[in-house]
Structure formats: structure tokens, C-alpha cells
Write a protein that holds these residues in place. Structure first.
Motif, PDB file in Angstrom:
ATOM      1  N   LEU A 211       0.831  -1.201   0.000  1.00 24.29           N
ATOM      2  CA  LEU A 211       0.000   0.000   0.000  1.00 24.29           C
ATOM      3  C   LEU A 211       0.868   1.254   0.000  1.00 24.29           C
ATOM      4  O   LEU A 211       0.565   2.235  -0.702  1.00 24.29           O
ATOM      5  CB  LEU A 211      -0.928  -0.006   1.217  1.00 24.29           C
ATOM      6  CG  LEU A 211      -2.035  -1.062   1.219  1.00 24.29           C
ATOM      7  CD1 LEU A 211      -2.755  -1.085   2.564  1.00 24.29           C
ATOM      8  CD2 LEU A 211      -3.032  -0.791   0.091  1.00 24.29           C
ATOM      9  N   LYS A 212       1.928   1.225   0.761  1.00 20.80           N
ATOM     10  CA  LYS A 212       2.852   2.366   0.800  1.00 20.80           C
ATOM     11  C   LYS A 212       3.483   2.582  -0.566  1.00 20.80           C
ATOM     12  O   LYS A 212       3.565   3.722  -1.061  1.00 20.80           O
ATOM     13  CB  LYS A 212       3.923   2.116   1.856  1.00 20.80           C
ATOM     14  CG  LYS A 212       4.932   3.253   2.002  1.00 20.80           C
ATOM     15  CD  LYS A 212       5.950   2.963   3.099  1.00 20.80           C
ATOM     16  CE  LYS A 212       6.880   1.827   2.705  1.00 20.80           C
ATOM     17  NZ  LYS A 212       7.968   1.623   3.693  1.00 20.80           N
ATOM     18  N   ALA A 213       3.915   1.487  -1.188  1.00 15.96           N
ATOM     19  CA  ALA A 213       4.556   1.587  -2.505  1.00 15.96           C
ATOM     20  C   ALA A 213       3.598   2.131  -3.559  1.00 15.96           C
ATOM     21  O   ALA A 213       4.007   2.832  -4.489  1.00 15.96           O
ATOM     22  CB  ALA A 213       5.089   0.223  -2.929  1.00 15.96           C
ATOM     23  N   ALA A 214       2.304   1.837  -3.416  1.00 17.55           N
ATOM     24  CA  ALA A 214       1.317   2.302  -4.389  1.00 17.55           C
ATOM     25  C   ALA A 214       1.137   3.814  -4.338  1.00 17.55           C
ATOM     26  O   ALA A 214       0.773   4.446  -5.339  1.00 17.55           O
ATOM     27  CB  ALA A 214      -0.022   1.612  -4.135  1.00 17.55           C
ATOM     28  N   GLY A 220       8.628  11.634  -6.443  1.00 22.54           N
ATOM     29  CA  GLY A 220       7.414  12.406  -6.223  1.00 22.54           C
ATOM     30  C   GLY A 220       7.347  12.989  -4.818  1.00 22.54           C
ATOM     31  O   GLY A 220       8.304  12.922  -4.033  1.00 22.54           O
ATOM     32  N   THR A 221       6.194  13.552  -4.479  1.00 20.18           N
ATOM     33  CA  THR A 221       6.039  14.203  -3.176  1.00 20.18           C
ATOM     34  C   THR A 221       6.097  13.196  -2.022  1.00 20.18           C
ATOM     35  O   THR A 221       6.738  13.458  -0.997  1.00 20.18           O
ATOM     36  CB  THR A 221       4.705  14.959  -3.120  1.00 20.18           C
ATOM     37  OG1 THR A 221       3.624  14.044  -3.367  1.00 20.18           O
ATOM     38  CG2 THR A 221       4.667  16.076  -4.159  1.00 20.18           C
ATOM     39  N   THR A 222       5.424  12.057  -2.195  1.00 23.70           N
ATOM     40  CA  THR A 222       5.436  11.043  -1.133  1.00 23.70           C
ATOM     41  C   THR A 222       6.839  10.480  -0.961  1.00 23.70           C
ATOM     42  O   THR A 222       7.286  10.230   0.170  1.00 23.70           O
ATOM     43  CB  THR A 222       4.451   9.909  -1.465  1.00 23.70           C
ATOM     44  OG1 THR A 222       3.150  10.462  -1.680  1.00 23.70           O
ATOM     45  CG2 THR A 222       4.389   8.897  -0.323  1.00 23.70           C
TER      46      THR A 222
END
Length: 258
Positions: A211-214, A220-222
């Protein structure tokens, strides 16, 4: 927590008879839902022989709570303790005839979303376990442990864990306000984000790493944010230190409860 368990059980079993014992009955009633069918007393009725006693007091209150229980018929039956740090060995000194289960629920039980870990001593029967599952399962999920010592680790993970999440929401809201958002809006966004992420984690088979990788796009910002968590003292390091402190304190409490 005792009030949450009572309320949850009444939702599942409205005809259940519950007796709550508190030296301050007014305070106890205030913790219960309005109109809850709970018999609140300031002392344990001598004639009562409950199917299950829940020992829900602060560790420092045990010297006051245990003698009346030990002197009653209730103290010779099934007792589920949610007292932090109170090991079965210590409880057994006061309740030599009881069948004792140690439990560690958490505060989401207040909204029916709790998780409770339980450990049973040898004298606890299969029927006793079912009774405990029925009660604690009324406010969430239950998980039986193979060793009592694991209760201290559970305390650090799920027992204290909700506070870690609340601290993250507080920090996100404050950081959002510092970036220029109106404070009320930053708070709403932080709460909704954690609630939404929790709902995604609740999907069967959900993997936090995936989920984190998605969410994380390269460069990017994340990705920029997560790199901060992964450099220097990482988020994993910080959480590990915090949980080790909770674990250590749980063990210390067990050494002081007599």
C-alpha cells in the motif's frame, strides 16, 4: 474499559445480566451508555455467582479490590483481568481458587473496533475461553497467546498503540497548519487520512508495504516525505524505541504489583 465491555456485551446479548462494582456508583453510571441495563453497586453482592468476573481497575487499586473479591463466591470462579502488569502469580496469591485469564484490550473497544489478546492459565476450561471470547469479541477481535510473557509485548503494540496513531494525527495537523492551512481544516484532513488508510488496511490480504509503494511515485512528493523517515533516525528506529519503552514499563509494573 469495563464500561466499554459492558456496553458491547449488551449490544450482542441484551438480556445479559451485568453487575458493576465501583466505590463510586455515580461515576460508574456516568461511564455507561444512558439507560444501559447494568446493576451498579458500591460493593460486591455476597450471593452473586457470576459466570465471569472482569477485574478492571488500576494496578494501584488491587489491594482494595482483591480482598472483597477473594472473600466472595465470585472470587472462586472465572476471573478475566485487564489490569496492566498484574501477573497471574500475583493475582493467584489473593485468588487461590479462581480460574484466571489475563487480557490486554485496547481503547478502540469503545467503538466496537478493539483488539484483545488473552492468556489462560492451565485451570481455565474450553468453556471459560468461549465465555471470554463472547465478552471481548463483543467489542472487537480476540487473539489467544501461548505465553503470559507475551502480554507485555502486546501492551507495547496494541495496548498503547492507539496513542501512537493519535500522536501522528496531532503531528500531521500541526504540520499542515504550519504549511498555511487553517488549523481546523488541517485537523479534518489528518483525521480523515488516517481513517481512510486504516480502512484500506482492514481489507483482507492488505499489505502495508505494498500500500505504501502504491502511493509512492519515484521522485514524487510522497517519495520526498518518506525519504525523511528513512534517513538519520528513521521512523522505524523511533517507533522501536517508543515500543521498547512501553514494553519495559509493562514489565516494571508486573514487578511492583503484589
Amino acid at each position: 474499559m469495563g464500561a466499554a465491555l459492558a456496553a458491547g456485551l449488551l449490544v450482542r446479548k441484551p438480556a445479559a445480566r451485568i453487575v458493576a462494582v465501583d466505590p463510586d456508583p455515580g461515576r460508574a453510571r456516568a461511564l455507561l451508555p444512558r439507560g444501559a441495563a447494568v446493576d451498579v453497586r458500591d460493593r460486591l453482592p455476597e450471593a452473586v455467582r457470576p459466570a465471569l468476573v472482569v477485574l478492571a481497575v488500576k494496578p494501584q487499586a488491587l489491594p482494595v479490590a482483591l480482598p472483597p473479591l477473594a472473600a466472595s463466591a465470585a472470587g472462586r470462579g472465572l476471573v478475566a483481568s485487564i489490569v496492566a502488569g498484574a501477573r497471574v502469580e500475583a493475582l493467584r496469591r489473593h485468588l487461590p481458587e479462581a480460574r484466571i485469564v489475563r487480557t490486554m484490550p485496547n481503547t478502540p473497544a469503545l467503538v466496537g473496533a478493539g483488539v484483545t489478546a488473552l492468556w489462560a492459565e492451565a485451570s481455565v476450561t474450553a468453556e471459560d475461553r468461549q465465555r471470554c471470547d463472547a465478552l471481548f469479541g463483543a467489542v472487537g477481535t480476540t487473539h489467544w497467546l501461548p505465553a503470559e510473557a507475551m502480554i507485555d509485548a502486546v501492551t507495547a503494540v496494541s495496548g498503547s498503540g492507539p496513542a501512537y496513531v493519535f500522536a501522528v494525527v496531532e503531528a500531521m495537523a500541526r504540520a499542515g497548519a504550519a504549511l498555511g492551512l487553517p488549523a481546523p481544516l488541517a485537523d479534518v484532513l489528518a483525521r480523515a487520512t488516517v481513517a481512510g488508510a486504516s480502512a484500506m488496511l482492514a481489507v483482507p490480504g492488505a499489505d502495508p508495504a505494498q500500500l505504501k509503494a502504491a502511493v509512492r511515485s519515484p521522485a514524487g512528493t510522497t517519495d520526498a516525505a518518506l525519504r525523511v523517515f528513512e534517513e538519520g533516525e528513521t521512523l522505524q528506529d523511533l517507533l522501536s524505541r517508543a515500543m521498547e519503552a512501553a514494553h519495559r514499563r509493562s514489565i516494571e509494573l508486573g514487578e511492583t504489583v503484589a
